[in-house]
Design a protein around this motif. Structure first.
Motif, PDB file in Angstrom:
ATOM      1  N   GLN A  81      -3.227  -8.319  -0.322  1.00  0.00           N
ATOM      2  CA  GLN A  81      -4.317  -8.100  -1.273  1.00  0.00           C
ATOM      3  C   GLN A  81      -5.462  -9.091  -1.052  1.00  0.00           C
ATOM      4  O   GLN A  81      -6.632  -8.717  -1.081  1.00  0.00           O
TER       5      GLN A  81
ATOM      6  N   TYR B 265      -8.060  -3.799  -3.271  1.00  0.00           N
ATOM      7  CA  TYR B 265      -6.666  -4.099  -2.952  1.00  0.00           C
ATOM      8  C   TYR B 265      -5.750  -3.184  -3.764  1.00  0.00           C
ATOM      9  O   TYR B 265      -6.124  -2.694  -4.835  1.00  0.00           O
ATOM     10  N   SER B 266      -4.571  -2.943  -3.246  1.00  0.00           N
ATOM     11  CA  SER B 266      -3.611  -2.088  -3.943  1.00  0.00           C
ATOM     12  C   SER B 266      -2.477  -2.940  -4.487  1.00  0.00           C
ATOM     13  O   SER B 266      -2.032  -3.897  -3.841  1.00  0.00           O
TER      14      SER B 266
ATOM     15  N   LYS C 291       1.058  -2.627  -7.452  1.00  0.00           N
ATOM     16  CA  LYS C 291       1.811  -1.836  -8.423  1.00  0.00           C
ATOM     17  C   LYS C 291       1.745  -2.451  -9.814  1.00  0.00           C
ATOM     18  O   LYS C 291       1.984  -1.775 -10.811  1.00  0.00           O
TER      19      LYS C 291
END
Length: 446
Positions: A137, A373-374, A376
């Motif tokens: 990220q 950025y990914s 969860k």
């Protein structure tokens, strides 16, 4: 040119020593009193104290009372200060000014200690596991935060404002910076340094510094009229990768050796001195291979973050940060010339228009990086983007190099300065506003 030997021949060495002492002590007195006074005001307004230190610098610097002015700004020191020191030391005002300029690097050296101590503390308080966990990220944020401002800034200046290519590239490069010192200070004060957002921003800021050094090497080469060469750039990139890899390796293996040494030291100050040996060694290593010494300071903190003496190190270093980082941030403010903000001066108008464009691109490019950025887990992407925003001392370094190279017009120089000032002052305020309303509530026991 070293003027002190010449002065010693003209006047007594005692008078020179008196003037040196008065100047040195007087600068610290002015810096600490101004910084603490404005910082207290900022605390009462629920704003970060670093903002107070920057404002204090502006008030006593080239935009204010001229009590402390960096020689490179070409600003005149206050006549009252020159007269007071001259009368007390029994020398001429011209002599006082010469000594002031000659000894100013000493003050900058002290401020650098403050920056290094702050970044060391940031690395020390970083959880290596968490920092590694957000590596992908942080990489996304860093790359986007460099590419967007650089591309948009360069293209906009070149096509819309018809700025020549090399100055446009230089201005675009100046917008890629992120001041890890300012970012770390604000996140630490707001107690978000160990949260995921804080770790992403710190990791991205470190990568930004590395990318910024590479970009700076390319731009300075182009500005100097030299041919673009891939070899030195690859060498610099390789050095950066090796340094980061070595720091990560040592952060997992070197702490036990450090603890073994400290446990056998008996003299007072053992933890502080041993910590600063590691700090200075890492700064030396980083600078020696072409990177910024500031990166070495952060790496040193990271290396010792697994030490069993972390609490003692933290206790020993924090007072140094409180003293010397204050000098660092105040000096940033002293060099900011706000006269370029005057819209009634016709010479400023072109710079103000370009500055508005640069400021919008500089803010938008870094804030947009917070959405690249990914993850969860739920995170505050606006906080990440705002954390990347301040250019601070890194932006001023870019500006200084552009000025020295003689490739910036006065209007473009003013525009870059305003962009640096705007992002440096806006970031702490906006972060406080955003984070202030999103602190986790304290749960009451049932």
């Amino acid at each position: 040119m070293d003027v002190l030997p010449a002065l010693l021949m003209e006047i007594g060495s005692h008078q020179v020593e008196v003037a040196e002492t008065l100047i040195g002590v007087g600068r610290f007195l002015v810096i600490f009193v101004a910084a603490r006074a404005i910082a207290e005001l900022m605390v009462r307004l629920q704003l970060p104290t670093i903002l107070g230190e920057l404002v204090a610098g502006v008030l006593i610097g080239v935009s204010g009372l001229h009590l402390v002015v960096p020689p490179e700004t070409q600003a005149q020191l206050s006549g009252a200060v020159l007269g007071l020191v001259a009368s007390l030391a029994d020398v001429t005002p011209a002599t006082v000014e010469s000594i002031y300029i000659e000894t100013f690097p000493n003050l900058k050296a002290v401020s650098q200690i403050g920056l290094f101590a702050l970044l060391f503390l940031t690395g020390l308080e970083s959880e290596l596991g968490e920092l590694m966990a957000v590596g992908v990220q942080a990489g996304s944020v860093a790359v986007t935060g460099v590419v967007l401002p650089f591309a948009l800034g360069t293209a906009g200046l070149y096509y819309f404002f018809h700025v020549p290519f090399i100055p446009a590239v230089f201005a675009g490069a100046a917008m890629t910076a992120t001041s890890i010192g300012i970012t770390a200070s604000v996140f630490g004060e707001l107690q978000w340094l160990k949260r995921k957002e804080g770790q992403i921003v710190i990791g991205a800021a470190v990568l930004d510094d590395i990318l910024g050094i590479v970009i700076l090497a390319v731009v300075v080469s182009l500005a100097g009229g030299g041919a673009f060469s891939v070899g030195p750039i690859l060498k610099l990139c390789t050095a950066a990768v090796i340094f980061v890899a070595a720091a990560l390796f040592l952060s997992r293996t070197a702490a036990p050796a450090f603890d073994w040494v400290v446990d056998r030291l008996k003299a007072p100050g053992d933890v502080a001195v041993a910590s600063f040996v590691v700090l200075t060694l890492c700064c030396f290593a980083a600078q020696a291979i072409g990177l910024e010494a500031a990166l070495g300071a952060f790496a040193a903190g990271l290396i010792l973050s697994a030490s069993k003496h972390t609490h003692d190190i933290d206790t020993a270093v924090k007072p140094l940060v409180a003293l010397f980082a204050t000098v660092f941030f105040v000096l940033i403010g002293t060099g900011m010339d706000l006269s370029v903000l005057n819209p009634f001066d016709p010479a400023n108008r072109e710079g103000l228009v370009v500055a508005l464009f640069l400021l919008v691109v500089a803010v938008a490019g870094k804030v947009a990086a917070g959405w690249t950025y990914s993850t969860k887990e739920p995170t505050n992407r606006l906080v990440v983007g705002l954390g990347m925003m301040p250019r601070g001392e890194v932006g001023l370094i870019f500006l200084g190099l552009g000025t020295q190279a003689g490739i910036l017009t006065p209007s473009l120089e003013a525009a870059i300065l305003l962009m640096v000032i705007g992002t440096t002052f806006l970031a702490p305020i906006l972060l406080r506003l955003v984070i202030g309303g999103q602190q986790e509530p304290v749960t009451q026991p049932i």
